[in-house]
Design a protein around this motif. Structure first.
Motif, PDB file in Angstrom:
ATOM      1  N   ASP A  23       0.816  -1.216   0.000  1.00 11.04           N
ATOM      2  CA  ASP A  23       0.000   0.000   0.000  1.00 11.04           C
ATOM      3  C   ASP A  23       0.851   1.269   0.000  1.00 11.04           C
ATOM      4  N   GLU A  24       2.061   1.192   0.551  1.00 13.16           N
ATOM      5  CA  GLU A  24       2.924   2.361   0.670  1.00 13.16           C
ATOM      6  C   GLU A  24       3.848   2.574  -0.541  1.00 13.16           C
ATOM      7  N   LEU A  25       3.723   1.704  -1.572  1.00 12.46           N
ATOM      8  CA  LEU A  25       4.588   1.839  -2.749  1.00 12.46           C
ATOM      9  C   LEU A  25       4.278   3.128  -3.508  1.00 12.46           C
ATOM     10  N   PRO A  26       5.293   3.818  -4.014  1.00  9.45           N
ATOM     11  CA  PRO A  26       5.065   5.023  -4.829  1.00  9.45           C
ATOM     12  C   PRO A  26       4.559   4.631  -6.211  1.00  9.45           C
ATOM     13  N   PRO A  27       3.960   5.568  -6.962  1.00  4.27           N
ATOM     14  CA  PRO A  27       3.450   5.256  -8.303  1.00  4.27           C
ATOM     15  C   PRO A  27       4.578   4.876  -9.260  1.00  4.27           C
ATOM     16  N   VAL A  28       4.240   4.037 -10.227  1.00  2.00           N
ATOM     17  CA  VAL A  28       5.248   3.574 -11.189  1.00  2.00           C
ATOM     18  C   VAL A  28       5.084   4.249 -12.547  1.00  2.00           C
ATOM     19  N   LYS A  29       4.162   5.221 -12.609  1.00  7.89           N
ATOM     20  CA  LYS A  29       3.985   5.941 -13.859  1.00  7.89           C
ATOM     21  C   LYS A  29       4.171   7.429 -13.613  1.00  7.89           C
ATOM     22  N   GLN A  30       4.489   8.135 -14.683  1.00  8.74           N
ATOM     23  CA  GLN A  30       4.611   9.581 -14.573  1.00  8.74           C
ATOM     24  C   GLN A  30       3.243  10.160 -14.207  1.00  8.74           C
ATOM     25  N   ALA A  31       3.194  10.937 -13.108  1.00  7.40           N
ATOM     26  CA  ALA A  31       1.935  11.555 -12.695  1.00  7.40           C
ATOM     27  C   ALA A  31       1.662  12.767 -13.575  1.00  7.40           C
ATOM     28  N   LYS A  32       0.470  12.803 -14.176  1.00 11.05           N
ATOM     29  CA  LYS A  32       0.111  13.932 -15.031  1.00 11.05           C
ATOM     30  C   LYS A  32      -0.171  15.149 -14.175  1.00 11.05           C
ATOM     31  N   GLY A  33       0.462  16.240 -14.456  1.00 11.59           N
ATOM     32  CA  GLY A  33       0.304  17.448 -13.647  1.00 11.59           C
ATOM     33  C   GLY A  33      -0.920  18.258 -14.060  1.00 11.59           C
ATOM     34  N   LEU A  34      -1.173  19.310 -13.310  1.00  8.38           N
ATOM     35  CA  LEU A  34      -2.226  20.273 -13.613  1.00  8.38           C
ATOM     36  C   LEU A  34      -1.595  21.507 -14.272  1.00  8.38           C
TER      37      LEU A  34
ATOM     38  N   ILE B 298       9.863  12.216 -13.270  1.00 10.62           N
ATOM     39  CA  ILE B 298      10.597  11.136 -12.585  1.00 10.62           C
ATOM     40  C   ILE B 298      11.454  10.422 -13.625  1.00 10.62           C
ATOM     41  N   SER B 299      12.705  10.222 -13.284  1.00  8.15           N
ATOM     42  CA  SER B 299      13.632   9.608 -14.241  1.00  8.15           C
ATOM     43  C   SER B 299      13.233   8.173 -14.541  1.00  8.15           C
ATOM     44  N   ASP B 300      13.665   7.709 -15.727  1.00  9.54           N
ATOM     45  CA  ASP B 300      13.367   6.318 -16.121  1.00  9.54           C
ATOM     46  C   ASP B 300      13.994   5.335 -15.155  1.00  9.54           C
ATOM     47  N   ASP B 301      15.176   5.683 -14.651  1.00  7.38           N
ATOM     48  CA  ASP B 301      15.836   4.762 -13.703  1.00  7.38           C
ATOM     49  C   ASP B 301      15.000   4.606 -12.440  1.00  7.38           C
ATOM     50  N   VAL B 302      14.457   5.738 -11.962  1.00  5.71           N
ATOM     51  CA  VAL B 302      13.644   5.669 -10.739  1.00  5.71           C
ATOM     52  C   VAL B 302      12.373   4.872 -10.991  1.00  5.71           C
ATOM     53  N   LEU B 303      11.742   5.144 -12.176  1.00  2.71           N
ATOM     54  CA  LEU B 303      10.507   4.413 -12.499  1.00  2.71           C
ATOM     55  C   LEU B 303      10.792   2.915 -12.639  1.00  2.71           C
ATOM     56  N   ARG B 304      11.976   2.611 -13.290  1.00  2.00           N
ATOM     57  CA  ARG B 304      12.325   1.190 -13.457  1.00  2.00           C
ATOM     58  C   ARG B 304      12.528   0.522 -12.105  1.00  2.00           C
ATOM     59  N   LYS B 305      13.205   1.223 -11.196  1.00  2.00           N
ATOM     60  CA  LYS B 305      13.408   0.648  -9.864  1.00  2.00           C
ATOM     61  C   LYS B 305      12.071   0.487  -9.128  1.00  2.00           C
ATOM     62  N   ARG B 306      11.179   1.479  -9.315  1.00  2.00           N
ATOM     63  CA  ARG B 306       9.864   1.374  -8.658  1.00  2.00           C
ATOM     64  C   ARG B 306       9.088   0.171  -9.180  1.00  2.00           C
ATOM     65  N   ARG B 307       9.197  -0.062 -10.516  1.00  2.00           N
ATOM     66  CA  ARG B 307       8.479  -1.230 -11.073  1.00  2.00           C
ATOM     67  C   ARG B 307       9.054  -2.530 -10.545  1.00  2.00           C
ATOM     68  N   LEU B 308      10.386  -2.562 -10.432  1.00  2.00           N
ATOM     69  CA  LEU B 308      11.010  -3.771  -9.876  1.00  2.00           C
ATOM     70  C   LEU B 308      10.593  -3.968  -8.424  1.00  2.00           C
ATOM     71  N   ASP B 309      10.576  -2.846  -7.674  1.00  2.00           N
ATOM     72  CA  ASP B 309      10.168  -2.938  -6.258  1.00  2.00           C
ATOM     73  C   ASP B 309       8.716  -3.390  -6.143  1.00  2.00           C
ATOM     74  N   ARG B 310       7.865  -2.852  -7.055  1.00  2.00           N
ATOM     75  CA  ARG B 310       6.447  -3.249  -7.001  1.00  2.00           C
ATOM     76  C   ARG B 310       6.295  -4.736  -7.316  1.00  2.00           C
ATOM     77  N   ALA B 311       7.022  -5.188  -8.349  1.00  2.00           N
ATOM     78  CA  ALA B 311       6.916  -6.602  -8.711  1.00  2.00           C
ATOM     79  C   ALA B 311       7.360  -7.490  -7.546  1.00  2.00           C
ATOM     80  N   ASP B 312       8.466  -7.071  -6.897  1.00  2.00           N
ATOM     81  CA  ASP B 312       8.964  -7.854  -5.764  1.00  2.00           C
ATOM     82  C   ASP B 312       7.959  -7.840  -4.609  1.00  2.00           C
ATOM     83  N   THR B 313       7.417  -6.648  -4.320  1.00  2.00           N
ATOM     84  CA  THR B 313       6.465  -6.525  -3.208  1.00  2.00           C
ATOM     85  C   THR B 313       5.164  -7.260  -3.505  1.00  2.00           C
ATOM     86  N   GLU B 314       4.714  -7.177  -4.793  1.00  2.00           N
ATOM     87  CA  GLU B 314       3.504  -7.920  -5.172  1.00  2.00           C
ATOM     88  C   GLU B 314       3.717  -9.416  -5.006  1.00  2.00           C
ATOM     89  N   GLY B 315       4.906  -9.858  -5.366  1.00  2.00           N
ATOM     90  CA  GLY B 315       5.200 -11.286  -5.198  1.00  2.00           C
ATOM     91  C   GLY B 315       5.142 -11.710  -3.747  1.00  2.00           C
TER      92      GLY B 315
END
Length: 575
Positions: free
Chosen positions: A260-271, A297-314
């Motif tokens: 639940d505490e994971l950050p978003p893995v996509k670029q947040a669209k601004g206002l 958010i840099s691609d490296d950060v997003l890539r790490k977030r996706r890896l973290d999400r996949a690991d946490t989801e597992g």
């Protein structure tokens, strides 16, 4: 500030010269020094209780009037439903400590009651509820009880063998029920059943028993020792399975929390900022509201977030699978234990019956009709006892459901909190709102003590005050202003901002300024006037009335009213 300018700034100073808040445009960058002026949303005119639903209005009034019930209020309300605030909290804590336990807010009310019994004390519903409220709040406690009530309704349906219904449970009886059962006692029917069984056993004992029956009894009785051992083993497996479920549930919580505490893995669209057309993020949290520059958010950060999400989801999936397997294993172990208990009971009955038959010396033989009649008597007695016990269990569950429904009701926004609010509303109406209305010379504004907490002006509901168009009427404006000032005073706001006061006529505006003066509340009052009104000298001059200062704002320039009047010659009178 001018529309279309490349840059601008707004500075608010006060309450001292060193306290400033500056916003620079077009980036809307904010800078503060000292302790700038702070107003509530109500004082600013952004919010009003008249715009809320009756349910949300009740919650907001509890917050504004600080009428959150104390434990004593909860205890007094629960006493009306038969729940006493006993034993006292210190005695409960002492009993739990002696048993090596502490209060567990995760336990249901029924499981907490069992824990109290195991600790050598009794259940105090008031104490349990108050600790839950302190732990999770009024509304979440109500949701917890709603879930527990749903489980009780499911238990009732299982006992009754039919779907639950609030009206149905009030006079439900099982199929086959007869009026005389209502007058009978469980002990009396058990005695009748035991007597019928004794008669049957005597009849069977007197009858010529087939050797195969004796052989079957001996075989069943001979398995007793092994069956008892199997029962004990099944008991141990059930206990182990229970522990596995508890451990799996405990392991699931941190896995769920981490997910639940994971950050978003996509670029947040601004206002889009209306001033600079740049991208911003709107933030609203415990630290307040603000606009932040949208940073990619840099691609490296997003890539790490996706890896973290996949690991946490597992990990979360594994934890859920473990819990499901543990529950399935527990259900299997529970069924095995139930089967083992029944097998032991059957073997013990066979042993008892065999002993009685082998030691019987009565040579009288019962006829087949007598044995059949005795069996029918046993069946009838068992059926009557089962009907009585099912009715008793269903009625007990119905009483628990009704009690829980009452508790859920008093926990809701229309319950204990609203009752406490009702006691304060009369004082607020008479001492706060009435005084403001009298000072302004307006009709009384009240928050009525009805189900919807209706706001009235001159005994008319706020909704009935509306005009013909989309704008609010002058009576609605008066109502909103009275409530705005009353709640701003309660909140300790240093001033209020009142917009669109030009909806009032001359008498109404005079009343508004008189009220502000009497209550001692500083205010920024905004009105729209035409240039003709300025030339005709019909703009309220607060300085002349010694009520404050009047400013004329036109073409992006604000100046004291006296300067604006001097610069605008009076209109020529018609010949």
């Amino acid at each position: 500030m001018r529309d279309g300018a490349k840059a601008a700034s707004v500075t608010i100073a006060g309450p001292t010269a060193g306290d400033t808040l500056t916003v620079n445009y077009p980036k809307a960058e904010m800078a503060m020094t000292g302790a700038p002026l702070h107003l509530s949303r109500i004082a600013c005119g952004f919010d009003s209780i008249v715009d809320l639903s009756s349910k949300d209005r009740a919650v907001k009034l509890v917050e504004l009037l600080k009428t959150v019930p104390a434990r004593e209020d909860l205890a007094a309300t629960l006493l009306d439903f038969g729940f006493k605030d006993e034993p006292p909290a210190p005695k409960i804590d002492a009993a739990l400590a002696k048993a090596g336990k502490t209060f567990d807010p995760a336990l249901s009310l029924m499981n907490h009651a069992k824990a109290m019994t195991e600790a050598g004390t009794s259940l105090n519903v008031v104490d349990w509820l108050w600790r839950q409220i302190e732990h999770r709040g009024w509304d979440e406690t109500a949701k917890k009880l709603e879930k527990e009530r749903a489980e009780l309704r499911g238990s009732w349906a299982e006992v009754a063998g039919e779907a639950f219904g609030d009206k149905k449970v009030q006079d439900w009886t099982p199929q086959g029920w007869t009026p005389d059962l209502a007058e009978a006692s469980a002990e009396g029917m058990k005695a009748v059943l035991e007597s019928a069984r004794a008669t049957l056993e005597a009849a069977v004992g007197q009858a010529a028993v087939d050797q195969s029956v004796l052989s079957d009894l001996r075989a069943d009785a001979g398995k007793l020792a092994d069956l008892k051992a199997a029962e004990e083993a099944a008991r141990e497996k059930k206990l182990d399975a229970e522990v596995a479920v508890v451990n799996a549930e405990a392991a699931l919580k941190p896995a769920q929390r981490a997910f639940d505490e994971l950050p978003p893995v996509k670029q947040a669209k601004g206002l889009e900022c209306p001033h600079c057309n740049g991208q911003v993020h709107y933030h609203c949290g415990t630290d307040g509201e603000r606009l932040d520059k949208a940073e990619a958010i840099s691609d490296d950060v997003l890539r790490k977030r996706r890896l973290d999400r996949a690991d946490t989801e597992g990990k979360l999936s594994n934890a859920k699978d473990t819990l499901n397997l543990a529950k399935a294993a527990f259900n299997t172990a529970l069924r095995a234990f139930d089967d083992a208990q029944r097998a032991v009971a059957q073997a013990e009955a066979a042993k008892k019956r065999l002993a009685e038959m082998e030691t019987s010396t009565d040579g009288k033989a019962a006829t087949a009709d007598q044995v059949d009649g005795a069996r029918q008597a046993v069946t009838a007695a068992e059926a009557r006892l089962d009907l009585h016990q099912r009715k008793a269990r269903a009625d007990t569950l119905a009483r628990r459901i009704a009690g829980m429904t009452n508790i859920i009701g008093l926990l809701g926004s229309d319950g204990c909190r609203k009752a406490k609010l009702a006691k304060v509303l009369d004082i607020f109406n008479d001492q706060r709102l009435r005084g403001l209305c009298d000072a302004a010379g307006w009709a009384p504004v009240r928050i009525e003590n009805d189900v919807a907490l209706t706001v009235t002006y001159g005994q008319r509901p706020y909704a009935a005050l509306s005009g013909h168009g989309p704008q609010i009427s002058s009576d609605q404006f008066r109502t909103r202003v009275i409530l705005q000032i009353a709640f701003a005073v309660l909140a300790g706001d240093p001033l209020v901002i009142i917009d669109a006061a030009d909806i009032l006529d001359q008498k109404g505006r005079n009343g508004l300024f008189t009220m502000l003066k009497e209550v001692g509340m500083a205010a920024i009052v905004c009105m729209t006037f035409s240039m003709k009104a300025l030339k005709d000298r019909k703009i309220p001059d607060l300085e002349a009335a010694k009520l404050g200062q009047s400013y004329w704002v036109a073409d992006g320039v604000a100046k004291p009213l006296a300067e604006a009047i001097t610069a605008a010659p009076p209109a020529k009178k018609a010949a």
